[in-house]
Design a protein around this motif. Structure first.
Motif, PDB file in Angstrom:
ATOM      1  N   HIS A 178       3.621 -23.035  -6.030  1.00 41.41           N
ATOM      2  CA  HIS A 178       4.622 -22.583  -6.711  1.00 41.41           C
ATOM      3  C   HIS A 178       5.904 -23.111  -6.322  1.00 41.41           C
ATOM      4  O   HIS A 178       6.643 -24.012  -7.012  1.00 41.41           O
ATOM      5  CB  HIS A 178       5.045 -20.978  -6.768  1.00 41.41           C
ATOM      6  N   ASP A 179       6.250 -23.184  -4.873  1.00 38.45           N
ATOM      7  CA  ASP A 179       7.331 -23.699  -4.429  1.00 38.45           C
ATOM      8  C   ASP A 179       7.432 -25.289  -4.795  1.00 38.45           C
ATOM      9  O   ASP A 179       8.537 -25.818  -4.793  1.00 38.45           O
ATOM     10  CB  ASP A 179       7.567 -23.426  -2.958  1.00 38.45           C
ATOM     11  N   ALA A 180       6.341 -25.893  -4.527  1.00 41.13           N
ATOM     12  CA  ALA A 180       6.219 -27.411  -4.831  1.00 41.13           C
ATOM     13  C   ALA A 180       6.192 -27.932  -6.044  1.00 41.13           C
ATOM     14  O   ALA A 180       6.278 -29.137  -6.234  1.00 41.13           O
ATOM     15  CB  ALA A 180       5.279 -27.822  -3.498  1.00 41.13           C
ATOM     16  N   LYS A 181       5.997 -26.865  -6.978  1.00 39.59           N
ATOM     17  CA  LYS A 181       5.802 -27.256  -8.358  1.00 39.59           C
ATOM     18  C   LYS A 181       4.472 -28.357  -8.531  1.00 39.59           C
ATOM     19  O   LYS A 181       4.624 -29.233  -9.370  1.00 39.59           O
ATOM     20  CB  LYS A 181       6.932 -27.764  -9.045  1.00 39.59           C
ATOM     21  N   GLY A 182       3.611 -28.094  -7.616  1.00 40.26           N
ATOM     22  CA  GLY A 182       2.417 -29.287  -7.940  1.00 40.26           C
ATOM     23  C   GLY A 182       1.411 -28.868  -6.824  1.00 40.26           C
ATOM     24  O   GLY A 182       1.416 -27.662  -6.147  1.00 40.26           O
ATOM     25  N   ILE A 183       0.349 -29.821  -6.718  1.00 39.94           N
ATOM     26  CA  ILE A 183      -0.610 -29.778  -5.551  1.00 39.94           C
ATOM     27  C   ILE A 183      -0.511 -30.121  -4.256  1.00 39.94           C
ATOM     28  O   ILE A 183       0.411 -31.294  -4.080  1.00 39.94           O
ATOM     29  CB  ILE A 183      -1.630 -30.567  -6.092  1.00 39.94           C
ATOM     30  N   THR A 184      -0.589 -29.126  -3.491  1.00 43.74           N
ATOM     31  CA  THR A 184      -0.387 -29.563  -1.965  1.00 43.74           C
ATOM     32  C   THR A 184      -1.751 -29.554  -1.267  1.00 43.74           C
ATOM     33  O   THR A 184      -2.832 -29.166  -1.746  1.00 43.74           O
ATOM     34  CB  THR A 184       0.639 -28.599  -1.501  1.00 43.74           C
ATOM     35  N   ARG A 185      -1.586 -29.649   0.033  1.00 42.62           N
ATOM     36  CA  ARG A 185      -2.658 -29.778   1.036  1.00 42.62           C
ATOM     37  C   ARG A 185      -3.193 -28.035   0.969  1.00 42.62           C
ATOM     38  O   ARG A 185      -4.469 -27.824   1.156  1.00 42.62           O
ATOM     39  CB  ARG A 185      -2.432 -30.012   2.196  1.00 42.62           C
ATOM     40  N   ARG A 186      -2.469 -27.127   0.493  1.00 48.11           N
ATOM     41  CA  ARG A 186      -2.943 -25.698   0.762  1.00 48.11           C
ATOM     42  C   ARG A 186      -3.802 -25.522  -0.611  1.00 48.11           C
ATOM     43  O   ARG A 186      -4.776 -24.593  -0.410  1.00 48.11           O
ATOM     44  CB  ARG A 186      -1.684 -25.070   0.868  1.00 48.11           C
ATOM     45  N   ASP A 187      -3.556 -26.196  -1.690  1.00 48.13           N
ATOM     46  CA  ASP A 187      -4.372 -25.969  -2.819  1.00 48.13           C
ATOM     47  C   ASP A 187      -5.908 -26.720  -2.252  1.00 48.13           C
ATOM     48  O   ASP A 187      -6.897 -26.005  -2.837  1.00 48.13           O
ATOM     49  CB  ASP A 187      -3.692 -26.709  -3.982  1.00 48.13           C
ATOM     50  N   VAL A 188      -5.721 -27.949  -1.613  1.00 46.97           N
ATOM     51  CA  VAL A 188      -6.978 -28.367  -1.396  1.00 46.97           C
ATOM     52  C   VAL A 188      -7.833 -27.454  -0.383  1.00 46.97           C
ATOM     53  O   VAL A 188      -8.894 -27.423  -0.530  1.00 46.97           O
ATOM     54  CB  VAL A 188      -6.757 -29.938  -0.918  1.00 46.97           C
ATOM     55  N   GLU A 189      -7.334 -27.075   0.497  1.00 43.41           N
ATOM     56  CA  GLU A 189      -7.726 -26.100   1.365  1.00 43.41           C
ATOM     57  C   GLU A 189      -8.360 -24.738   0.739  1.00 43.41           C
ATOM     58  O   GLU A 189      -9.723 -24.544   0.970  1.00 43.41           O
ATOM     59  CB  GLU A 189      -6.749 -25.738   2.553  1.00 43.41           C
ATOM     60  N   LEU A 190      -7.612 -24.211  -0.158  1.00 43.15           N
ATOM     61  CA  LEU A 190      -8.034 -22.977  -0.784  1.00 43.15           C
ATOM     62  C   LEU A 190      -9.331 -23.400  -1.773  1.00 43.15           C
ATOM     63  O   LEU A 190     -10.216 -22.729  -1.793  1.00 43.15           O
ATOM     64  CB  LEU A 190      -7.049 -22.343  -1.769  1.00 43.15           C
TER      65      LEU A 190
END
Lengths: 100, 100
Positions: free
Chosen positions: B74-86
């Motif tokens: 949400h805060d980044a308004k896009g895909i981050t490494r945390r999304d990849v990890e989850l």
């Protein structure tokens, strides 16, 4: 389990707390807002156990502290007494948890 | 936590199993299909504990044995490494549970 009759609809649906009819589909909808994900998913877990015991399951979408619920009875292609019962159980389980 | 760079996207996203990019939004999507509601919600409960510990939560819709998941930060308004990890953790937790 037959769909609700017109008489049953007039009696049962207005008595539900905050549930509305879905546009273009014979189904009930309500949006629950909790304090946070913990409260939202904790509620979902309690509802899931009840739903599994009823063998009647919601369609639901969770985004952080919000849960959008749609209830309908697949075999009946519409709203039955089981949907009304599950709606009431969801409301009882959410009491004290949802945001004012 | 910044959005993935182009180089990170090229490296990380093709390595994910079955996750696709959402049309018109920088987010990942995958549909998980389980044997029944019990398996689907059991998996959701495990994921919920992991998500809460990561303080990074999915958007997900459950209908009986199916779970549609969307991941974005949400805060980044896009895909981050945390999304990849989850995404990777969700896949590991679904191993052996999802239908062929």
């Amino acid at each position: 389990m037959p769909r609700l009759t017109d008489a049953e609809r007039s009696e049962l649906l207005p008595a539900l707390d905050g549930w509305t009819l879905v546009e273009g589909r014979d189904a009930l909808h309500k949006r629950f807002v909790f304090d946070d994900f913990n409260a939202a998913f904790g509620w979902m877990a309690r509802v899931a156990l009840a739903a599994e015991a009823m063998n009647h399951h919601p369609e639901w979408t969770n985004t952080y502290n919000r849960v959008e619920v749609t209830l309908a009875t697949h075999d009946a292609k519409g709203i039955t007494r089981r949907d009304v019962e599950l709606a009431q159980r969801m409301d009882r389980m959410a009491a004290g948890l949802v945001k004012g």
